[in-house]
Design a protein around this motif. Structure first.
Motif, PDB file in Angstrom:
ATOM      1  N   ALA A   1       0.709   4.352  -1.654  1.00 38.73           N
ATOM      2  CA  ALA A   1      -0.476   4.327  -0.795  1.00 38.73           C
ATOM      3  C   ALA A   1      -1.706   3.879  -1.574  1.00 38.73           C
ATOM      4  CB  ALA A   1      -0.707   5.711  -0.192  1.00 38.73           C
ATOM      5  N   LYS A   2      -1.857   4.351  -2.805  1.00 40.44           N
ATOM      6  CA  LYS A   2      -3.011   3.971  -3.620  1.00 40.44           C
ATOM      7  C   LYS A   2      -3.029   2.472  -3.885  1.00 40.44           C
ATOM      8  CE  LYS A   2      -4.266   6.465  -7.150  1.00 40.44           C
ATOM      9  NZ  LYS A   2      -4.242   7.262  -8.407  1.00 40.44           N
ATOM     10  N   PHE A   3      -1.879   1.903  -4.252  1.00 38.24           N
ATOM     11  CA  PHE A   3      -1.847   0.468  -4.557  1.00 38.24           C
ATOM     12  C   PHE A   3      -1.930  -0.374  -3.290  1.00 38.24           C
ATOM     13  CE2 PHE A   3      -0.187   2.092  -8.590  1.00 38.24           C
ATOM     14  CZ  PHE A   3      -0.937   1.323  -9.479  1.00 38.24           C
TER      15      PHE A   3
ATOM     16  N   GLU B   1      -4.952  -3.317  -2.590  1.00 38.06           N
ATOM     17  CA  GLU B   1      -4.749  -4.686  -2.128  1.00 38.06           C
ATOM     18  C   GLU B   1      -5.596  -5.006  -0.900  1.00 38.06           C
ATOM     19  OE1 GLU B   1      -0.605  -5.200  -1.474  1.00 38.06           O
ATOM     20  OE2 GLU B   1      -0.129  -5.448  -3.613  1.00 38.06           O
ATOM     21  N   LEU B   2      -6.045  -3.968  -0.221  1.00 30.14           N
ATOM     22  CA  LEU B   2      -6.843  -4.149   0.996  1.00 30.14           C
ATOM     23  C   LEU B   2      -8.312  -3.810   0.765  1.00 30.14           C
ATOM     24  CD1 LEU B   2      -4.209  -2.612   3.405  1.00 30.14           C
ATOM     25  CD2 LEU B   2      -4.833  -5.030   3.230  1.00 30.14           C
ATOM     26  N   GLY B   3      -8.724  -3.789  -0.494  1.00 27.49           N
ATOM     27  CA  GLY B   3     -10.137  -3.625  -0.820  1.00 27.49           C
ATOM     28  C   GLY B   3     -10.642  -2.208  -0.831  1.00 27.49           C
ATOM     29  N   ALA B   4      -9.747  -1.224  -0.932  1.00 28.00           N
ATOM     30  CA  ALA B   4     -10.166   0.173  -0.947  1.00 28.00           C
ATOM     31  C   ALA B   4      -9.571   0.875  -2.158  1.00 28.00           C
ATOM     32  CB  ALA B   4      -9.724   0.883   0.332  1.00 28.00           C
ATOM     33  N   GLU B   5     -10.274   1.871  -2.667  1.00 26.77           N
ATOM     34  CA  GLU B   5      -9.784   2.692  -3.771  1.00 26.77           C
ATOM     35  C   GLU B   5      -9.763   4.132  -3.286  1.00 26.77           C
ATOM     36  OE1 GLU B   5     -10.672   3.682  -8.488  1.00 26.77           O
ATOM     37  OE2 GLU B   5     -11.863   2.162  -7.437  1.00 26.77           O
TER      38      GLU B   5
ATOM     39  N   ALA C   1      -8.488  -1.025   7.484  1.00 31.80           N
ATOM     40  CA  ALA C   1      -7.245  -1.369   6.795  1.00 31.80           C
ATOM     41  C   ALA C   1      -7.112  -0.608   5.489  1.00 31.80           C
ATOM     42  CB  ALA C   1      -7.181  -2.871   6.536  1.00 31.80           C
ATOM     43  N   GLY C   2      -8.245  -0.203   4.902  1.00 32.47           N
ATOM     44  CA  GLY C   2      -8.220   0.532   3.647  1.00 32.47           C
ATOM     45  C   GLY C   2      -7.910   2.003   3.807  1.00 32.47           C
ATOM     46  N   VAL C   3      -7.802   2.473   5.059  1.00 31.18           N
ATOM     47  CA  VAL C   3      -7.341   3.834   5.331  1.00 31.18           C
ATOM     48  C   VAL C   3      -5.820   3.783   5.431  1.00 31.18           C
ATOM     49  CG1 VAL C   3      -7.378   5.766   6.955  1.00 31.18           C
ATOM     50  CG2 VAL C   3      -9.456   4.415   6.573  1.00 31.18           C
ATOM     51  N   VAL C   4      -5.124   4.604   4.657  1.00 27.93           N
ATOM     52  CA  VAL C   4      -3.662   4.569   4.631  1.00 27.93           C
ATOM     53  C   VAL C   4      -3.107   5.811   5.317  1.00 27.93           C
ATOM     54  CG1 VAL C   4      -1.601   4.448   3.192  1.00 27.93           C
ATOM     55  CG2 VAL C   4      -3.693   3.262   2.484  1.00 27.93           C
TER      56      VAL C   4
END
Length: 278
Positions: free
Chosen positions: A157-159, A163-167, A268-271
């Motif tokens: 999930a972190k990686f 890739e979608l611009g979120a940390e 998109a950066g929310v997993v």
């Protein structure tokens, strides 16, 4: 006839601040989103669609001017309200605990409503849209999160978010997922738990704090980047009293009003982690 003035000396005016503080300190939404105060009817958040371009240049060469691609997310805080009634005999007793109990009760219920809305599969009537309605990125977990013996799906999930611009800065777990992961051992026959806890008692998964919410659907979890998502609170949370509305029952009405909304600037950066096949 004696007219009793509608004064609020028994009920501190700072109980509006008590509700604000309760939300910011107790709500899961405030732990995984960035709380911001909105002074007006709406609040805008810039969304960077694409960075300005850069290139390599020879010494003294003219640098090309490029503009970033931006848009704006406009949110309007929604009102969450509560109304309760207190017998005037309780007020006349001059027991300061009465005000405190009522204020904290209203605060707890507002915290519950905000957290429920954040993870709700459908928006509550007149309420904000939660994370499931913002089309988060899905990570499917073979066998489900409650059968995990390692942290690998959370590392994925972190990686995925990167890739979608979120940390990712935190996870939020359903209660059944948290209970299962909290008992996973390092190895068979080893009493040590796989996951550590932080100073506040929260599990740490893949190096990040993991909060638990009963409002997350069973078997699921979320990863969020706090810097890209906001809990917008309208300035002016209020707690007001009125004796006239409950005159016939010799009571005082207490009303609490808070306005809040979620600003999800990079959905998109929310997993969202779910069992495979969900």
């Amino acid at each position: 006839m004696t007219v009793v003035p509608d004064n609020t000396a028994w009920y501190p005016q700072d109980h509006g601040a008590l509700i604000d503080n309760a939300v910011k300190n107790q709500a899961i939404a405030a732990k995984v989103l960035t709380p911001v105060t909105c002074a007006g009817h709406t609040m805008g958040f810039p969304v960077l669609e694409a960075d300005p371009d850069v290139s390599w240049y020879a010494p003294g060469a003219e640098i090309s001017l490029t503009d970033p691609e931006t848009s704006e997310l406009i949110v309007t805080p929604k009102a969450v309200k509560g109304l309760t009634k207190i017998a005037n005999e309780s007020i006349a007793d001059s027991n300061p605990a009465t005000a405190e109990v009522v204020g904290r009760g209203l605060a707890r219920q507002i915290v519950e409503k905000i957290d429920n809305a954040l993870f709700a599969a459908s928006a509550p009537a007149n309420g904000p849209q939660g994370l499931p309605l913002h089309t988060p990125t899905t990570v499917q977990v073979q066998g489900g999160l409650t059968a995990l013996t390692d942290e690998d799906p959370f590392v994925t999930a972190k990686f995925t978010a990167l890739e979608l611009g979120a940390e990712l800065s935190a996870f939020v777990l359903a209660t059944d997922v948290a209970m299962s992961l909290a008992t996973v051992k390092v190895a068979t026959g080893d009493a040590r738990r796989l996951l550590d806890s932080d100073d506040e008692g929260n599990l740490r998964i893949a190096g990040l704090p993991a909060y638990v919410s009963r409002h997350v659907a069973a078997g699921e979890a979320y990863g969020l980047d706090r810097s890209q998502n906001y809990l917008v609170i309208r300035q002016g949370t209020s707690v007001e009293t009125d004796r006239s509305g409950a005159f016939t029952s010799d009571s005082t009405l207490v009303r609490a009003v808070m306005r809040a909304e979620f600003a999800i600037t990079n959905p998109a950066g929310v997993v969202r982690l779910v069992p495979a096949g969900s």
